[in-house]
Design a protein around this motif. Sequence first.
Motif, mmCIF file in Angstrom:
data_model
loop_
_atom_site.group_PDB
_atom_site.id
_atom_site.type_symbol
_atom_site.label_atom_id
_atom_site.label_comp_id
_atom_site.label_asym_id
_atom_site.label_seq_id
_atom_site.Cartn_x
_atom_site.Cartn_y
_atom_site.Cartn_z
ATOM 1 N N SER A 213 0.793 -1.306 0.139
ATOM 2 C CA SER A 213 -0.196 -0.018 0.018
ATOM 3 C C SER A 213 0.824 1.352 0.059
ATOM 4 C CB SER A 213 -0.994 0.080 1.303
ATOM 5 O OG SER A 213 -1.692 -1.143 1.300
ATOM 6 N N ALA A 214 1.834 1.369 0.805
ATOM 7 C CA ALA A 214 2.682 2.343 1.110
ATOM 8 C C ALA A 214 3.534 2.608 -0.353
ATOM 9 C CB ALA A 214 3.847 2.192 1.974
ATOM 10 N N ALA A 215 3.974 1.525 -0.891
ATOM 11 C CA ALA A 215 4.543 1.478 -2.433
ATOM 12 C C ALA A 215 3.699 2.164 -3.270
ATOM 13 C CB ALA A 215 5.188 0.286 -2.737
ATOM 14 N N MET A 216 2.399 1.996 -3.281
ATOM 15 C CA MET A 216 1.229 2.115 -4.291
ATOM 16 C C MET A 216 1.266 3.652 -4.233
ATOM 17 S SD MET A 216 -0.969 -1.097 -4.465
ATOM 18 C CE MET A 216 -1.997 -0.530 -5.863
ATOM 19 N N VAL A 217 0.927 4.282 -2.931
ATOM 20 C CA VAL A 217 0.780 5.633 -2.674
ATOM 21 C C VAL A 217 1.985 6.320 -3.244
ATOM 22 C CG1 VAL A 217 0.474 7.276 -0.885
ATOM 23 C CG2 VAL A 217 -0.989 5.074 -0.817
ATOM 24 N N SER A 218 3.000 5.863 -2.906
ATOM 25 C CA SER A 218 4.179 6.493 -3.497
ATOM 26 C C SER A 218 4.421 6.688 -4.867
ATOM 27 C CB SER A 218 5.458 6.000 -2.661
ATOM 28 O OG SER A 218 6.837 6.564 -3.279
ATOM 29 N N ARG A 219 3.951 5.640 -5.451
ATOM 30 C CA ARG A 219 4.255 5.682 -7.219
ATOM 31 C C ARG A 219 2.986 6.412 -7.548
ATOM 32 N NH1 ARG A 219 8.149 4.746 -9.939
ATOM 33 N NH2 ARG A 219 7.511 6.595 -10.767
ATOM 34 N N THR A 220 2.115 6.616 -6.894
ATOM 35 C CA THR A 220 0.783 7.576 -7.461
ATOM 36 C C THR A 220 1.350 8.800 -7.119
ATOM 37 O OG1 THR A 220 -0.834 5.783 -6.749
ATOM 38 C CG2 THR A 220 -1.498 8.213 -7.002
ATOM 39 N N ALA A 221 1.930 9.219 -6.093
ATOM 40 C CA ALA A 221 2.312 10.722 -6.096
ATOM 41 C C ALA A 221 3.283 11.073 -7.031
ATOM 42 C CB ALA A 221 3.214 10.896 -4.654
ATOM 43 N N ILE A 222 4.418 10.128 -7.435
ATOM 44 C CA ILE A 222 5.545 10.481 -8.350
ATOM 45 C C ILE A 222 4.978 10.641 -9.507
ATOM 46 C CG2 ILE A 222 7.652 9.494 -9.422
ATOM 47 C CD1 ILE A 222 8.197 8.076 -6.717
ATOM 48 N N ASN A 223 3.865 9.713 -10.015
ATOM 49 C CA ASN A 223 3.372 9.692 -11.300
ATOM 50 C C ASN A 223 2.613 11.021 -11.618
ATOM 51 O OD1 ASN A 223 4.458 7.375 -12.336
ATOM 52 N ND2 ASN A 223 2.557 6.169 -11.593
ATOM 53 N N LEU A 224 1.686 11.527 -10.645
ATOM 54 C CA LEU A 224 0.945 12.826 -10.477
ATOM 55 C C LEU A 224 1.931 13.777 -10.684
ATOM 56 C CD1 LEU A 224 -1.737 11.900 -7.891
ATOM 57 C CD2 LEU A 224 -2.156 12.332 -10.390
ATOM 58 N N ALA A 225 3.004 13.789 -9.824
ATOM 59 C CA ALA A 225 4.039 15.149 -9.895
ATOM 60 C C ALA A 225 4.612 15.164 -11.418
ATOM 61 C CB ALA A 225 5.002 15.030 -8.904
ATOM 62 N N CYS A 226 4.910 14.075 -11.916
ATOM 63 C CA CYS A 226 5.346 14.053 -13.197
ATOM 64 C C CYS A 226 4.594 14.607 -14.022
ATOM 65 C CB CYS A 226 6.022 12.693 -13.773
ATOM 66 S SG CYS A 226 7.466 11.851 -13.121
ATOM 67 N N GLY A 227 3.406 14.178 -14.237
ATOM 68 C CA GLY A 227 2.230 14.905 -14.842
ATOM 69 C C GLY A 227 2.194 16.110 -14.709
ATOM 70 N N LEU B 271 12.188 11.335 -2.794
ATOM 71 C CA LEU B 271 11.579 11.823 -4.068
ATOM 72 C C LEU B 271 10.078 11.644 -3.792
ATOM 73 C CD1 LEU B 271 12.136 12.023 -7.018
ATOM 74 C CD2 LEU B 271 11.605 9.318 -7.517
ATOM 75 N N ARG B 272 9.476 10.853 -3.066
ATOM 76 C CA ARG B 272 7.786 10.815 -2.733
ATOM 77 C C ARG B 272 7.772 12.011 -1.865
ATOM 78 N NH1 ARG B 272 4.626 6.381 1.156
ATOM 79 N NH2 ARG B 272 2.717 7.802 1.520
ATOM 80 N N ASP B 273 8.334 12.426 -1.022
ATOM 81 C CA ASP B 273 8.160 13.895 -0.542
ATOM 82 C C ASP B 273 7.979 14.879 -1.392
ATOM 83 O OD1 ASP B 273 7.762 12.201 1.827
ATOM 84 O OD2 ASP B 273 9.881 12.772 2.704
ATOM 85 N N VAL B 274 8.930 14.806 -2.349
ATOM 86 C CA VAL B 274 9.077 16.178 -3.000
ATOM 87 C C VAL B 274 7.673 16.076 -4.236
ATOM 88 C CG1 VAL B 274 10.254 16.956 -5.048
ATOM 89 C CG2 VAL B 274 11.404 16.160 -2.947
ATOM 90 N N ALA B 275 7.460 14.869 -4.486
ATOM 91 C CA ALA B 275 6.175 14.593 -5.312
ATOM 92 C C ALA B 275 5.070 15.217 -4.567
ATOM 93 C CB ALA B 275 6.246 13.198 -5.945
ATOM 94 N N GLU B 276 4.727 14.466 -3.429
ATOM 95 C CA GLU B 276 3.523 14.741 -2.679
ATOM 96 C C GLU B 276 3.403 16.380 -2.454
ATOM 97 O OE1 GLU B 276 3.790 12.713 0.922
ATOM 98 O OE2 GLU B 276 2.917 10.827 0.223
ATOM 99 N N LYS C 199 16.234 15.747 -9.612
ATOM 100 C CA LYS C 199 17.235 16.841 -9.171
ATOM 101 C C LYS C 199 16.874 17.367 -8.081
ATOM 102 C CE LYS C 199 19.606 17.180 -13.990
ATOM 103 N NZ LYS C 199 19.774 18.061 -15.184
ATOM 104 N N VAL C 200 15.506 18.050 -8.022
ATOM 105 C CA VAL C 200 15.037 18.571 -7.004
ATOM 106 C C VAL C 200 15.046 18.017 -5.620
ATOM 107 C CG1 VAL C 200 12.923 19.754 -5.971
ATOM 108 C CG2 VAL C 200 13.471 20.000 -8.396
ATOM 109 N N SER C 201 14.602 16.519 -5.773
ATOM 110 C CA SER C 201 14.942 15.764 -4.585
ATOM 111 C C SER C 201 16.423 15.850 -4.113
ATOM 112 C CB SER C 201 14.528 14.415 -5.173
ATOM 113 O OG SER C 201 14.691 13.370 -3.920
#
Length: 244
Positions: A180-194, A222-227, A213-215
């Motif tokens: 669950s944690a991995a999927m939430v992390s992946r979701t945040a990163i994908n949304l941030a990339c979009g 990376l997840r924290d930056v994305a969120e 680079k920002v991370s």
Amino acid sequence: MTISPEHELLVELQDLIIGTGSVAEFLGGLSIMAASSLSRATGTTVECGVTLKHNKKTRTVGGSTERAIHLDRIEQQVGEGPCIDALKVKAPVLLADVRTDPRWPVYQERLFDEGVLSALGVPLDLSDDATAALNFFVPTTGVFTEATINEAVSFARVARSAVLLAVRVATAEGAADDLSAAMVSRTAINLACGIIMGQNRCTQAEAMTILTKVSSHRNQKLRDVAEEIVKKVSGEEPTTYFDI
């Protein structure tokens, strides 16, 4: 129809699994039941600690009393004793008298200082990567007779399936939590990339490079930056909208 004592014990253990929230809590309840069973059988106050060996790590996870937990942990600290040997040989190991048995001098001295004269380790063989043992303690000698040891072995045999179930449930829940944690992390990163792709009119690979680079520059995960990016744009925390 007559219900056997073994069946009654199994029902009690299954109820204990349902009523507890962790393996440690369940094994604590199990140790109380084990201590009560042997205390009734011997007419003597018997204390019980529970040792769990899972993924090559051995630790005390419960006890019928705080003192039982303390006594069990002594064995883990000194690295010798009947419970540890019981896990190795997969059979009951008796310490009949701490004053005369020559096998574990350091451990026996510690038990004597605690007012314990006899101990019994009884294993519960669970699976290839998990074993447990019941560690019984009494302040006198002559309590762990052949009949008492058989009683302890019988209890362990019935308890084995319930303990194995509790460990498997906890392992499955732990895996689900990790997933669950991995999927939430992946979701945040994908949304941030979009979001970055839309703002910079770049490819997904380029957006990922920018995010990385920002991370690195901020020394943040990376997840924290994305969120942070997602929340800044949407005003909400990123969420995964499907069940595992």
